[in-house]
Design an enzyme around this catalytic site. Structure first.
Site, mmCIF file in Angstrom:
data_model
loop_
_atom_site.group_PDB
_atom_site.id
_atom_site.type_symbol
_atom_site.label_atom_id
_atom_site.label_comp_id
_atom_site.label_asym_id
_atom_site.label_seq_id
_atom_site.Cartn_x
_atom_site.Cartn_y
_atom_site.Cartn_z
ATOM 1 N N LYS A 1 96.884 -32.019 -57.087
ATOM 2 C CA LYS A 1 96.315 -32.724 -55.943
ATOM 3 C C LYS A 1 94.936 -33.215 -56.363
ATOM 4 O O LYS A 1 94.116 -32.438 -56.849
ATOM 5 C CB LYS A 1 96.211 -31.772 -54.752
ATOM 6 C CG LYS A 1 95.747 -32.427 -53.486
ATOM 7 C CD LYS A 1 95.813 -31.441 -52.329
ATOM 8 C CE LYS A 1 95.471 -32.115 -51.038
ATOM 9 N NZ LYS A 1 95.596 -31.207 -49.902
ATOM 10 N N ASP B 1 96.595 -24.597 -39.186
ATOM 11 C CA ASP B 1 97.361 -25.836 -39.088
ATOM 12 C C ASP B 1 98.834 -25.582 -39.419
ATOM 13 O O ASP B 1 99.391 -26.197 -40.327
ATOM 14 C CB ASP B 1 96.759 -26.888 -40.010
ATOM 15 C CG ASP B 1 97.221 -28.298 -39.680
ATOM 16 O OD1 ASP B 1 97.716 -28.517 -38.556
ATOM 17 O OD2 ASP B 1 97.091 -29.172 -40.556
#
Length: 122
Positions: free
Chosen positions: A16, A113
């Protein structure tokens, strides 16, 4: 997200890459703390952070490669085929998810989340 191979050509990693210019200073600090926190975890249902690098422009996070995709995508693919998860399949997913959450809570970490897009289906 990029799929990469280590120099030995055997291990695959998901990398990432975050552009620093897109993050505020406090966001970058929080992101780094989160990376180091995740790197310290050891649970079969929590992704493993293998390495972390940064240069002047970017932050690179090397994660274990998980063949599969997001649970959200898997749910939608089943829905398009007019299929559903069996009770046994659903129970397995819920067990793995709650096991990971319990581990996080035992380590005084709260996942803020939780949603199918943040759950990998392998």
């Amino acid at each position: 997200m990029w799929l990469c191979k280590k120099k030995d050509g055997i291990d695959k990693l998901a990398v990432k890459i975050m552009e620093k210019r897109l993050l505020k200073s406090d966001q970058l600090d929080r992101y780094k703390k989160e990376i180091y926190m995740i790197k310290s975890l050891d649970h079969p249902n929590i992704i493993n952070v293998r390495e972390y690098y940064e240069d002047k422009e970017r932050v690179y996070v090397c994660l274990e490669y998980l063949k599969g995709g997001e649970l959200f995508e898997e749910i939608n693919a089943k829905r398009k085929k007019l299929k559903r998860y069996t009770e046994k399949q659903t129970a397995r997913i819920i067990y793995q998810l709650t096991s990971a959450l319990d581990y996080l809570h035992q380590n005084n970490i709260m996942h803020r989340d939780i949603k199918p897009e943040n759950v990998m289906y392998v």
